[in-house]
Design a protein around this motif. Structure first.
Motif, PDB file in Angstrom:
ATOM      1  N   THR A 109     -27.067  12.284  32.939  1.00 44.66           N
ATOM      2  CA  THR A 109     -26.398  12.486  31.661  1.00 44.66           C
ATOM      3  C   THR A 109     -24.996  11.883  31.689  1.00 44.66           C
ATOM      4  OG1 THR A 109     -25.686  14.668  32.389  1.00 44.66           O
ATOM      5  CG2 THR A 109     -27.687  14.560  31.065  1.00 44.66           C
ATOM      6  N   ASP A 110     -24.436  11.696  32.869  1.00 43.83           N
ATOM      7  CA  ASP A 110     -23.125  11.094  32.998  1.00 43.83           C
ATOM      8  C   ASP A 110     -23.267   9.574  32.868  1.00 43.83           C
ATOM      9  OD1 ASP A 110     -21.071   9.713  35.024  1.00 43.83           O
ATOM     10  OD2 ASP A 110     -20.161  11.539  34.213  1.00 43.83           O
ATOM     11  N   PRO A 111     -22.537   8.948  31.950  1.00 40.60           N
ATOM     12  CA  PRO A 111     -22.699   7.501  31.726  1.00 40.60           C
ATOM     13  C   PRO A 111     -22.240   6.641  32.904  1.00 40.60           C
ATOM     14  CG  PRO A 111     -20.886   8.357  30.427  1.00 40.60           C
ATOM     15  CD  PRO A 111     -21.559   9.543  31.062  1.00 40.60           C
ATOM     16  N   ASP A 112     -21.450   7.190  33.813  1.00 37.98           N
ATOM     17  CA  ASP A 112     -20.955   6.420  34.956  1.00 37.98           C
ATOM     18  C   ASP A 112     -21.797   6.625  36.205  1.00 37.98           C
ATOM     19  OD1 ASP A 112     -18.796   5.294  33.518  1.00 37.98           O
ATOM     20  OD2 ASP A 112     -17.693   7.181  33.748  1.00 37.98           O
ATOM     21  N   ASP A 113     -23.011   7.136  36.046  1.00 36.03           N
ATOM     22  CA  ASP A 113     -23.936   7.365  37.154  1.00 36.03           C
ATOM     23  C   ASP A 113     -23.339   8.279  38.219  1.00 36.03           C
ATOM     24  OD1 ASP A 113     -26.443   7.126  38.315  1.00 36.03           O
ATOM     25  OD2 ASP A 113     -25.859   5.430  39.551  1.00 36.03           O
ATOM     26  N   ARG A 114     -22.769   9.374  37.746  1.00 39.40           N
ATOM     27  CA  ARG A 114     -22.231  10.392  38.645  1.00 39.40           C
ATOM     28  C   ARG A 114     -23.012  11.678  38.423  1.00 39.40           C
ATOM     29  NH1 ARG A 114     -16.389   8.766  36.795  1.00 39.40           N
ATOM     30  NH2 ARG A 114     -16.051   7.005  38.154  1.00 39.40           N
ATOM     31  N   TYR A 115     -23.119  12.454  39.476  1.00 35.90           N
ATOM     32  CA  TYR A 115     -23.773  13.748  39.334  1.00 35.90           C
ATOM     33  C   TYR A 115     -22.928  14.650  38.440  1.00 35.90           C
ATOM     34  CZ  TYR A 115     -26.998  12.451  43.019  1.00 35.90           C
ATOM     35  OH  TYR A 115     -27.965  11.826  43.757  1.00 35.90           O
ATOM     36  N   THR A 116     -23.595  15.477  37.670  1.00 34.07           N
ATOM     37  CA  THR A 116     -22.904  16.392  36.770  1.00 34.07           C
ATOM     38  C   THR A 116     -22.632  17.711  37.483  1.00 34.07           C
ATOM     39  OG1 THR A 116     -24.955  17.338  35.923  1.00 34.07           O
ATOM     40  CG2 THR A 116     -24.103  15.364  34.789  1.00 34.07           C
ATOM     41  N   ALA A 117     -21.776  18.527  36.888  1.00 31.86           N
ATOM     42  CA  ALA A 117     -21.479  19.850  37.446  1.00 31.86           C
ATOM     43  C   ALA A 117     -22.759  20.682  37.549  1.00 31.86           C
ATOM     44  CB  ALA A 117     -20.436  20.555  36.584  1.00 31.86           C
ATOM     45  N   GLU A 118     -23.622  20.584  36.550  1.00 31.64           N
ATOM     46  CA  GLU A 118     -24.883  21.344  36.573  1.00 31.64           C
ATOM     47  C   GLU A 118     -25.771  20.903  37.729  1.00 31.64           C
ATOM     48  OE1 GLU A 118     -28.785  22.108  33.757  1.00 31.64           O
ATOM     49  OE2 GLU A 118     -26.975  21.277  32.854  1.00 31.64           O
ATOM     50  N   GLU A 119     -25.863  19.604  37.959  1.00 33.11           N
ATOM     51  CA  GLU A 119     -26.679  19.100  39.071  1.00 33.11           C
ATOM     52  C   GLU A 119     -26.109  19.539  40.415  1.00 33.11           C
ATOM     53  OE1 GLU A 119     -28.549  14.952  37.491  1.00 33.11           O
ATOM     54  OE2 GLU A 119     -26.360  15.035  37.668  1.00 33.11           O
ATOM     55  N   ILE A 120     -24.795  19.528  40.542  1.00 30.15           N
ATOM     56  CA  ILE A 120     -24.165  19.955  41.791  1.00 30.15           C
ATOM     57  C   ILE A 120     -24.388  21.443  42.012  1.00 30.15           C
ATOM     58  CG2 ILE A 120     -21.938  20.254  42.951  1.00 30.15           C
ATOM     59  CD1 ILE A 120     -21.131  17.588  41.588  1.00 30.15           C
ATOM     60  N   HIS A 121     -24.263  22.232  40.960  1.00 31.22           N
ATOM     61  CA  HIS A 121     -24.491  23.671  41.080  1.00 31.22           C
ATOM     62  C   HIS A 121     -25.917  23.936  41.549  1.00 31.22           C
ATOM     63  CE1 HIS A 121     -24.906  27.905  39.901  1.00 31.22           C
ATOM     64  NE2 HIS A 121     -23.596  27.950  40.100  1.00 31.22           N
ATOM     65  N   HIS A 122     -26.867  23.257  40.958  1.00 31.28           N
ATOM     66  CA  HIS A 122     -28.273  23.410  41.346  1.00 31.28           C
ATOM     67  C   HIS A 122     -28.469  23.009  42.815  1.00 31.28           C
ATOM     68  CE1 HIS A 122     -32.584  23.644  40.789  1.00 31.28           C
ATOM     69  NE2 HIS A 122     -32.687  22.446  41.331  1.00 31.28           N
ATOM     70  N   PHE A 123     -27.849  21.902  43.218  1.00 31.57           N
ATOM     71  CA  PHE A 123     -27.935  21.442  44.613  1.00 31.57           C
ATOM     72  C   PHE A 123     -27.378  22.502  45.562  1.00 31.57           C
ATOM     73  CE2 PHE A 123     -25.539  19.618  48.180  1.00 31.57           C
ATOM     74  CZ  PHE A 123     -26.573  19.055  48.908  1.00 31.57           C
ATOM     75  N   LEU A 124     -26.187  23.025  45.268  1.00 33.43           N
ATOM     76  CA  LEU A 124     -25.560  24.007  46.154  1.00 33.43           C
ATOM     77  C   LEU A 124     -26.368  25.298  46.232  1.00 33.43           C
ATOM     78  CD1 LEU A 124     -21.800  23.438  45.293  1.00 33.43           C
ATOM     79  CD2 LEU A 124     -22.969  22.881  47.449  1.00 33.43           C
ATOM     80  N   GLU A 125     -26.936  25.721  45.118  1.00 30.31           N
ATOM     81  CA  GLU A 125     -27.787  26.916  45.155  1.00 30.31           C
ATOM     82  C   GLU A 125     -28.996  26.690  46.054  1.00 30.31           C
ATOM     83  OE1 GLU A 125     -28.567  27.812  41.014  1.00 30.31           O
ATOM     84  OE2 GLU A 125     -27.120  29.454  41.109  1.00 30.31           O
ATOM     85  N   GLY A 126     -29.613  25.522  45.941  1.00 28.95           N
ATOM     86  CA  GLY A 126     -30.745  25.205  46.803  1.00 28.95           C
ATOM     87  C   GLY A 126     -30.342  25.034  48.257  1.00 28.95           C
ATOM     88  N   PHE A 127     -29.196  24.418  48.485  1.00 22.43           N
ATOM     89  CA  PHE A 127     -28.711  24.175  49.841  1.00 22.43           C
ATOM     90  C   PHE A 127     -28.425  25.490  50.559  1.00 22.43           C
ATOM     91  CE2 PHE A 127     -25.387  23.489  52.974  1.00 22.43           C
ATOM     92  CZ  PHE A 127     -25.881  22.406  53.690  1.00 22.43           C
ATOM     93  N   TYR A 128     -27.679  26.368  49.909  1.00 22.09           N
ATOM     94  CA  TYR A 128     -27.277  27.616  50.559  1.00 22.09           C
ATOM     95  C   TYR A 128     -28.326  28.716  50.469  1.00 22.09           C
ATOM     96  CZ  TYR A 128     -22.706  25.965  51.851  1.00 22.09           C
ATOM     97  OH  TYR A 128     -21.684  25.273  52.442  1.00 22.09           O
TER      98      TYR A 128
END
Length: 151
Positions: A37-56
């Motif tokens: 969803t980010d036009p600059d091909d960066r991960y969004t806050a929502e994607e990072i939150h999902h990643f961290l929840e899965g990681f931890y």
């Protein structure tokens, strides 16, 4: 002739079923780097939150996450802290883990969140900060952790 026709109908039905399954899986699949969803091909806050929840998870990262989802630089730091779990900023496994709100710094290409660990001596908690690279051209990975408590 009838047998050949049945064979084609069965094969066609299988293809339709496979396409339907593929479409259903794609609808529930996480966004790929090209669907960001980010036009600059960066991960969004929502994607990072999902990643961290899965990681931890609930009790800390499993061996697979530790091996595949941690930057090489952070792995080097971990190797220098025997007897201490740098990814959890602790020596033991927590009773539960919560991932706080994610902040992103687009110019620094990094996102972070406060990770709160809950311990068996309720209501004892501890907090640290986990950092993730925003570069959407690479798989998400944990870049760093800061065990110092926030202000």
């Amino acid at each position: 002739m009838l047998r050949m026709l049945r064979s084609r109908v069965t094969a066609a039905g299988g293809c339709v079923a496979a396409l339907g399954l593929a479409a259903a899986l794609a609808a529930g699949a996480p966004a790929s780097a090209t669907d960001r969803t980010d036009p600059d091909d960066r991960y969004t806050a929502e994607e990072i939150h999902h990643f961290l929840e899965g990681f931890y998870g609930n009790h800390g990262p499993r061996p697979w996450e530790r091996e595949h989802l941690v930057s090489d630089r952070l792995k080097e730091r971990i190797a220098q802290t025997p007897g201490y779990d740098l990814l959890l900023c602790a020596q033991n496994e927590p009773r539960d883990i919560e991932v706080g709100e994610v902040t992103t710094a687009q110019s620094a290409r990094v996102g972070w969140a406060t990770i709160t660990t809950h311990w068996s001596q309720s209501p004892r908690t501890a907090a640290f900060t986990a950092y993730v690279d925003l570069d959407g051209s690479r798989p998400l990975q944990l870049l760093d952790v800061d065990c110092a408590p926030g202000d």
